[in-house]
Write a protein that holds these residues in place. Structure first.
Motif, mmCIF file in Angstrom:
data_model
loop_
_atom_site.group_PDB
_atom_site.id
_atom_site.type_symbol
_atom_site.label_atom_id
_atom_site.label_comp_id
_atom_site.label_asym_id
_atom_site.label_seq_id
_atom_site.Cartn_x
_atom_site.Cartn_y
_atom_site.Cartn_z
ATOM 1 N N LYS A 94 -16.122 20.420 -37.622
ATOM 2 C CA LYS A 94 -16.232 20.543 -36.286
ATOM 3 C C LYS A 94 -15.358 21.968 -35.879
ATOM 4 N N LYS A 95 -15.079 22.279 -37.402
ATOM 5 C CA LYS A 95 -14.721 24.042 -36.655
ATOM 6 C C LYS A 95 -14.962 24.155 -38.440
ATOM 7 N N GLY A 96 -15.299 25.958 -37.011
ATOM 8 C CA GLY A 96 -15.920 27.269 -38.599
ATOM 9 C C GLY A 96 -15.575 28.214 -38.273
ATOM 10 N N PHE A 97 -16.095 29.434 -39.632
ATOM 11 C CA PHE A 97 -15.628 30.403 -39.014
ATOM 12 C C PHE A 97 -16.910 32.082 -39.372
ATOM 13 N N VAL A 98 -16.968 32.615 -38.365
ATOM 14 C CA VAL A 98 -17.670 33.551 -38.933
ATOM 15 C C VAL A 98 -16.798 34.701 -39.873
ATOM 16 N N LEU A 99 -17.346 35.193 -40.757
ATOM 17 C CA LEU A 99 -16.450 36.456 -42.211
ATOM 18 C C LEU A 99 -17.708 37.571 -41.363
ATOM 19 N N MET A 100 -17.127 38.482 -41.259
ATOM 20 C CA MET A 100 -17.749 39.823 -40.940
ATOM 21 C C MET A 100 -16.606 41.206 -41.219
ATOM 22 N N ASP A 101 -17.950 41.367 -42.597
ATOM 23 C CA ASP A 101 -17.362 42.139 -43.093
ATOM 24 C C ASP A 101 -18.059 43.940 -42.992
ATOM 25 N N SER A 102 -17.263 45.058 -43.097
ATOM 26 C CA SER A 102 -17.220 46.613 -42.793
ATOM 27 C C SER A 102 -18.038 46.903 -44.579
ATOM 28 N N LYS A 103 -19.602 47.027 -43.864
ATOM 29 C CA LYS A 103 -19.910 47.781 -45.638
ATOM 30 C C LYS A 103 -19.501 49.291 -45.900
ATOM 31 N N ASN A 104 -18.345 49.700 -45.068
ATOM 32 C CA ASN A 104 -18.452 50.815 -45.565
ATOM 33 C C ASN A 104 -16.939 50.645 -45.855
ATOM 34 N N ASP A 105 -16.362 50.394 -45.441
ATOM 35 C CA ASP A 105 -15.000 50.730 -45.923
ATOM 36 C C ASP A 105 -14.458 49.218 -46.529
ATOM 37 N N GLN A 106 -14.512 48.678 -46.380
ATOM 38 C CA GLN A 106 -14.237 46.817 -47.071
ATOM 39 C C GLN A 106 -13.975 46.381 -46.098
ATOM 40 N N GLU A 107 -13.547 47.123 -44.705
ATOM 41 C CA GLU A 107 -13.004 45.720 -43.988
ATOM 42 C C GLU A 107 -13.093 44.595 -43.665
ATOM 43 N N PHE A 108 -12.881 43.590 -43.149
ATOM 44 C CA PHE A 108 -12.902 42.479 -42.842
ATOM 45 C C PHE A 108 -12.138 41.992 -41.567
ATOM 46 N N LYS A 109 -12.981 40.469 -40.498
ATOM 47 C CA LYS A 109 -11.765 39.999 -39.965
ATOM 48 C C LYS A 109 -12.949 38.548 -39.924
ATOM 49 N N VAL A 110 -12.387 37.966 -39.778
ATOM 50 C CA VAL A 110 -12.778 36.161 -39.104
ATOM 51 C C VAL A 110 -12.485 36.031 -37.940
ATOM 52 N N ARG A 111 -13.430 35.309 -37.287
ATOM 53 C CA ARG A 111 -13.343 34.549 -35.989
ATOM 54 C C ARG A 111 -13.494 32.941 -35.950
ATOM 55 N N VAL A 112 -12.795 32.184 -35.646
ATOM 56 C CA VAL A 112 -12.517 30.983 -36.080
ATOM 57 C C VAL A 112 -13.017 30.017 -34.486
ATOM 58 N N TYR A 113 -13.872 29.034 -34.760
ATOM 59 C CA TYR A 113 -14.231 28.575 -33.630
ATOM 60 C C TYR A 113 -14.544 26.649 -33.906
ATOM 61 N N ASN A 114 -14.153 26.412 -32.592
ATOM 62 C CA ASN A 114 -14.441 25.233 -32.630
ATOM 63 C C ASN A 114 -15.898 24.701 -32.211
ATOM 64 N N TYR A 115 -15.799 23.149 -32.966
ATOM 65 C CA TYR A 115 -17.945 23.296 -32.628
ATOM 66 C C TYR A 115 -17.810 23.337 -30.997
ATOM 67 N N ASP A 116 -19.010 23.651 -30.027
ATOM 68 C CA ASP A 116 -18.839 23.575 -29.063
ATOM 69 C C ASP A 116 -20.436 22.898 -28.735
ATOM 70 N N PRO A 117 -20.575 21.821 -28.276
ATOM 71 C CA PRO A 117 -22.326 21.216 -28.327
ATOM 72 C C PRO A 117 -22.858 22.153 -26.724
ATOM 73 N N GLU A 118 -22.334 22.435 -26.034
ATOM 74 C CA GLU A 118 -22.855 23.420 -25.063
ATOM 75 C C GLU A 118 -23.010 24.842 -25.262
ATOM 76 N N ILE A 119 -22.991 25.346 -26.415
ATOM 77 C CA ILE A 119 -23.727 26.313 -27.419
ATOM 78 C C ILE A 119 -24.659 25.603 -28.086
ATOM 79 N N VAL A 120 -24.930 24.767 -28.425
ATOM 80 C CA VAL A 120 -26.233 24.133 -29.625
ATOM 81 C C VAL A 120 -27.551 23.497 -28.109
#
Length: 288
Positions: A205-231
């Protein structure tokens, strides 16, 4: 524009990081993984699993979740998906070598993070990059990460890894296709477990997208709750594909192709793995 949207816009321009308290907590936990010792046995098992997966048949066949979330009616093709359930498809030879190099770099970034999740005890080899199958829609899907992080959430989570160049990383607050893919995987995993309508079961019911900046190894995460309207639009697409697939089996009528794909040499067909089956060129229609 509201004050929150303005803050996000300003942050995007300056490259500043905007994150929720929840996202900051998860990022902190992920940063700690870099200090952990290697789990040689389980990491080796994972690498061996990735290297030998499908060794008996490495051919890509059938319907895949990544194609269902294709953005826009102009690029999504129902005919392509129906054909993929019936005939062999090209295995990447239609793609440029530059695209293949990008894919291979992305694989390396994925493996880095997946092995870190193993070191932290958040995942096992068998829960990472493992292809699953939805028999109702004849659909294969491969979440990058299925994990449990008890310090963060009390159920199983899906994680999607997206490698990006530094320019895109700094300018994008989130990864649009990664978000859609994550939501779709959460739906499919809940569907497989049977807890889509179970409010007391927190798994997927919860997940995340992990974005990795391949040039400098920075990263950030975006956390999401499940949304049936998107699906919902993706489920509609699956139902449409199923209808036309059954119509072909019963009445031998193949659905028409994308109106914007008008020749074997056009831009859309150039990247399509089903173009030979669609236009009767190359290998043509070889049944699977």
């Amino acid at each position: 524009m509201g004050i929150i949207d303005q803050i996000k816009t300003d942050a995007t321009k300056t490259g500043s990081k905007i994150q929720t308290t929840e996202e900051a907590k998860l990022e902190g936990l992920l940063n700690k993984m870099f200090y952990l010792p290697k789990n040689i046995a389980e990491e080796t098992k994972f690498v061996n699993q990735v290297m030998t997966r499908g060794l008996e048949s490495q051919e890509r066949v059938g319907l895949h979740a990544s194609a269902i979330i294709e953005t826009g009616k102009d690029s999504f093709c129902v005919r392509q998906q129906v054909l993929s359930l019936l005939y062999k498809q090209l295995q990447g030879e239609q793609l440029s070598v530059n695209v293949m190099r990008i894919f291979e770099e992305g694989n390396a970034v994925h493996e880095k993070w997946q092995r870190l999740f193993i070191r932290a005890g958040y995942a096992k080899a068998k829960t990472l990059d493992r292809t699953r199958f939805d028999s109702e829609y004849m659909l294969s899907f491969t979440p990058d990460i299925v994990c449990r992080i008890p310090e963060f959430y009390n159920g199983a989570m899906i994680g999607e890894i997206k490698s990006m160049n530094s320019f895109s990383f700094k300018k994008q607050d989130e990864h649009p296709s990664g978000k859609k893919q994550l939501q779709f995987y959460m739906y499919l995993c809940q569907k497989a477990k049977g807890n889509l309508n179970d409010k007391d079961d927190p798994d997927y019911k919860k997940g995340f997208v992990l974005m990795d900046s391949k040039n400098d190894q920075e990263f950030k995460v975006r956390v999401y709750n499940y949304d049936p309207e998107i699906v919902a639009p993706f489920v509609d697409r699956l139902d449409e594909i199923a209808y036309h697939y059954n119509n072909f089996l019963e009445n031998k009528k193949m659905v028409k192709g994308n109106k914007n794909c008008d020749s074997y040499e056009c831009k859309l067909a150039d990247k399509c793995p089903m173009k030979d089956a669609c236009y009767g060129r190359g290998i043509g229609r070889v049944k699977i």
